[in-house]
Design a protein around this motif. Structure first.
Motif, PDB file in Angstrom:
ATOM      1  N   GLN B  85       0.817  -1.221   0.000  1.00  0.00           N
ATOM      2  CA  GLN B  85       0.000   0.000   0.000  1.00  0.00           C
ATOM      3  C   GLN B  85       0.848   1.268   0.000  1.00  0.00           C
ATOM      4  O   GLN B  85       0.307   2.364   0.084  1.00  0.00           O
ATOM      5  N   TRP B 104       6.424  -2.793   0.847  1.00  0.00           N
ATOM      6  CA  TRP B 104       5.849  -3.023   2.164  1.00  0.00           C
ATOM      7  C   TRP B 104       6.681  -2.248   3.174  1.00  0.00           C
ATOM      8  O   TRP B 104       7.828  -1.896   2.901  1.00  0.00           O
ATOM      9  N   ALA B 105       6.129  -2.056   4.341  1.00  0.00           N
ATOM     10  CA  ALA B 105       6.903  -1.387   5.386  1.00  0.00           C
ATOM     11  C   ALA B 105       7.950  -2.309   5.986  1.00  0.00           C
ATOM     12  O   ALA B 105       8.809  -1.867   6.732  1.00  0.00           O
ATOM     13  N   VAL B 106       7.861  -3.608   5.670  1.00  0.00           N
ATOM     14  CA  VAL B 106       8.846  -4.545   6.214  1.00  0.00           C
ATOM     15  C   VAL B 106      10.055  -4.628   5.299  1.00  0.00           C
ATOM     16  O   VAL B 106       9.949  -4.388   4.103  1.00  0.00           O
ATOM     17  N   ASN B 107      11.186  -5.021   5.852  1.00  0.00           N
ATOM     18  CA  ASN B 107      12.402  -4.938   5.059  1.00  0.00           C
ATOM     19  C   ASN B 107      12.605  -6.103   4.101  1.00  0.00           C
ATOM     20  O   ASN B 107      13.564  -6.117   3.351  1.00  0.00           O
ATOM     21  N   ASN B 108      11.690  -7.067   4.113  1.00  0.00           N
ATOM     22  CA  ASN B 108      11.873  -8.167   3.155  1.00  0.00           C
ATOM     23  C   ASN B 108      11.291  -7.841   1.791  1.00  0.00           C
ATOM     24  O   ASN B 108      11.348  -8.642   0.881  1.00  0.00           O
ATOM     25  N   GLU B 109      10.711  -6.676   1.671  1.00  0.00           N
ATOM     26  CA  GLU B 109      10.107  -6.302   0.411  1.00  0.00           C
ATOM     27  C   GLU B 109      11.002  -5.406  -0.439  1.00  0.00           C
ATOM     28  O   GLU B 109      10.630  -4.993  -1.516  1.00  0.00           O
ATOM     29  N   ARG B 120      13.813  -0.409   4.288  1.00  0.00           N
ATOM     30  CA  ARG B 120      12.415  -0.213   4.641  1.00  0.00           C
ATOM     31  C   ARG B 120      12.210   1.280   4.833  1.00  0.00           C
ATOM     32  O   ARG B 120      13.161   2.008   5.125  1.00  0.00           O
ATOM     33  N   GLY B 146       4.134  -2.853   9.882  1.00  0.00           N
ATOM     34  CA  GLY B 146       4.200  -3.850   8.821  1.00  0.00           C
ATOM     35  C   GLY B 146       2.884  -4.538   8.549  1.00  0.00           C
ATOM     36  O   GLY B 146       2.861  -5.629   7.978  1.00  0.00           O
TER      37      GLY B 146
END
Lengths: 370, 149
Positions: B85, B104-109, B120, B146
């Protein structure tokens, strides 16, 4: 709405407020080791309280190495796993065989973390799949990541742990990839994820329908509020999917307790009374209505505390809802017009299923000492 | 937006700062390992995310812009195929149009060329989005940890 009756007589509060100075709550749940609650903050701290919300062990302590907002806390024996969007922190507390506190960090962001019945921590890593941690004395934890082909594997957004006999089963909310489930075989480097989805589905949460039982019944939540009900999450390929018009907003969380289903959305908390119980008993048939109690609110998260209360994270406080009281009061809410009997719309989508092979990949844990 | 086989530069610059924007094949179907814009999102809508981010000065200390797209009812639209988003727009080289991708707000994205703690959106980005009225407090608190909003 914080009272059972509007005239004030025989009223008992539905919820109590919990507020903490200089501690913006991002996650709330059970105390990992005893009665009471545990809270995670937006700046990565952890706070423990008793059941009345009185602070324990002094000031909040650091839970996230990066200081990011905590989005999940899970525990097993003297181990505590704390997830954030930046990393997963694993804290080993002193025990008879462990004389000092040790922390380990896996620098991969997670959407949340749970504990399996057999004592593994499982974190949902989005496109990176699942991370399975077997906690070990000191910080010698076994950390395994499982992922599959990017064009086949669902986005692992949330995970719940189920148990059947000696089998650990993971059920995952896989966003557009639908619902994914697998038996977690501890020693295997390759696992198979069974997925089902349909066009337009966006699964944002999943929970056990009989969380304290040896059961693979589960419910999943579409972002639009539809509920997908499984008798066996590993085997059902055409689960019952229902939608209640009363549920408004973007769906966030799904929980089941005392046979009632709770849905938190951007607009409020919705209680679907006896939905879980009736489904499990095979009583959710055509013509049966469900009492739906809407509680308008602006909340961001919620978790269960035993079979006693629901901890709802609001914008500036936590509300502790008495779920036994809600459960017992549904007939009264109906008579007062606060809840209404609703006939759901049953969806009949074209389900698509597949088995996805996921395999172990290297994930590094960093021990940071005491 | 259907798959792009070549770079497309948007005809208009941003309202503020006059930045040019380009749509890249990498994030429009050409690379399954990279973050992908949602096929149902038009190029105009993608540009609106960037234009609004620039207009509201939603950038971090390294100059990356971040944007969202709101529905008429205030809910956030999904931007990416993984239901992201937010979108990130890394600093463009001089003379090169900007581009972006869902995040994403997570660092895996994060894209694979970024790693570690910077992969992130930084905390201040969420406060800026909220301060500009692009997201609500509730949405900020959800995105910040996240979760979807």
């Amino acid at each position: 709405m914080n009272r059972l009756t509007s005239n004030g007589s025989s009223s008992k509060p539905l919820f109590a407020y919990l507020r903490f100075k200089d501690f913006g709550v991002s996650w709330a749940g059970p105390h990992p080791f005893r009665s009471g609650f545990c809270f995670g903050s937006e700046d990565g701290r952890v706070l423990f309280t008793d059941e009345q919300g009185n602070q324990m062990y002094g000031e909040p302590t650091k839970g996230s190495d990066s200081g990011e907002a905590i989005n999940g806390i899970a525990s097993w024996r003297n181990y505590l796993a704390i997830s954030t969007r930046a990393e997963v922190n694993i804290v080993t507390f002193p025990s008879p065989s462990e004389n000092k506190q040790v922390s380990g960090i896996v620098r991969v962001g997670a959407h949340g973390i749970v504990t399996t019945a057999s004592g593994l921590f499982v974190a949902s890593l989005g496109p990176l799949g699942l991370m399975v941690v077997s906690p070990q004395p000191g910080a010698n934890h076994s950390v395994r990541g499982f992922s599959g082909p990017p064009d086949e594997t669902p986005y692992i957004y949330r995970v719940t742990s189920l148990k059947q006999g000696t089998r650990d089963v993971l059920a995952c909310a896989g966003r557009a990839g639908g619902v994914a489930a697998m038996e977690l075989r501890r020693e295997d480097a390759k696992q198979t994820l069974s997925t089902i989805t349909f066009d337009g589905l966006d699964v944002v949460d999943i929970c056990a329908l009989e969380p304290t039982s040896d059961s693979l019944t589960a419910a999943a939540l579409d972002k639009n509020g539809a509920v997908i009900l499984f008798r066996n999450v590993l085997e059902d390929k055409r689960p019952l999917t229902v939608k209640y018009d009363a549920i408004k907003g973007t769906a966030y969380r799904l929980l089941c307790c005392l046979g009632d289903v709770y849905i938190l959305t951007s607009k409020g908390l919705y209680v679907l009374a006896k939905l879980g119980e009736r489904f499990v008993k095979g009583q959710l048939v055509q013509g049966i209505t469900t009492p739906v109690l809407p509680i308008p609110m602006q909340a961001t998260d919620t978790n269960l505390y035993r079979d006693q209360c629901l901890l709802v994270v609001m914008l500036d406080e936590v509300q502790k809802y008495d779920i036994k009281l809600i459960h017992d009061s549904i007939p009264e809410f109906l008579s007062q017009g606060r809840s209404s009997e609703q006939q759901p719309t049953t969806l009949n989508p074209v389900w698509k299923q597949r088995g996805v092979g996921i395999s172990e990949n290297a994930t590094r844990l960093i021990a940071v000492g005491a | 937006m259907p798959t792009l086989s070549r770079i497309v530069v948007y005809q208009q610059p941003t309202r503020k700062r006059g930045y040019q924007y380009q749509f890249t094949p990498k994030h429009h179907g050409a690379d399954v390992g990279a973050a992908q814009w949602l096929p149902t999102l038009s190029l105009e809508e993608e540009f609106v995310v960037f234009d609004e981010a620039v207009f509201c000065d939603i950038f971090d200390d390294d100059g990356r812009f971040y944007g969202v797209l709101r529905e008429a009812d205030g809910e956030l639209r999904d931007l990416g195929t993984w239901q992201q988003q937010m979108a990130e727009f890394p600093v463009a080289n001089v003379g090169v149009p900007w581009h972006g991708y869902p995040i994403w707000a997570v660092n895996n994205e994060a894209p694979i060329n970024r790693s570690g703690p910077n992969a992130r959106p930084r905390k201040e980005v969420f406060a800026k989005l909220e301060g500009a009225g692009l997201i609500t407090v509730q949405q900020r608190k959800r995105l910040y940890k996240g979760a979807h909003a």
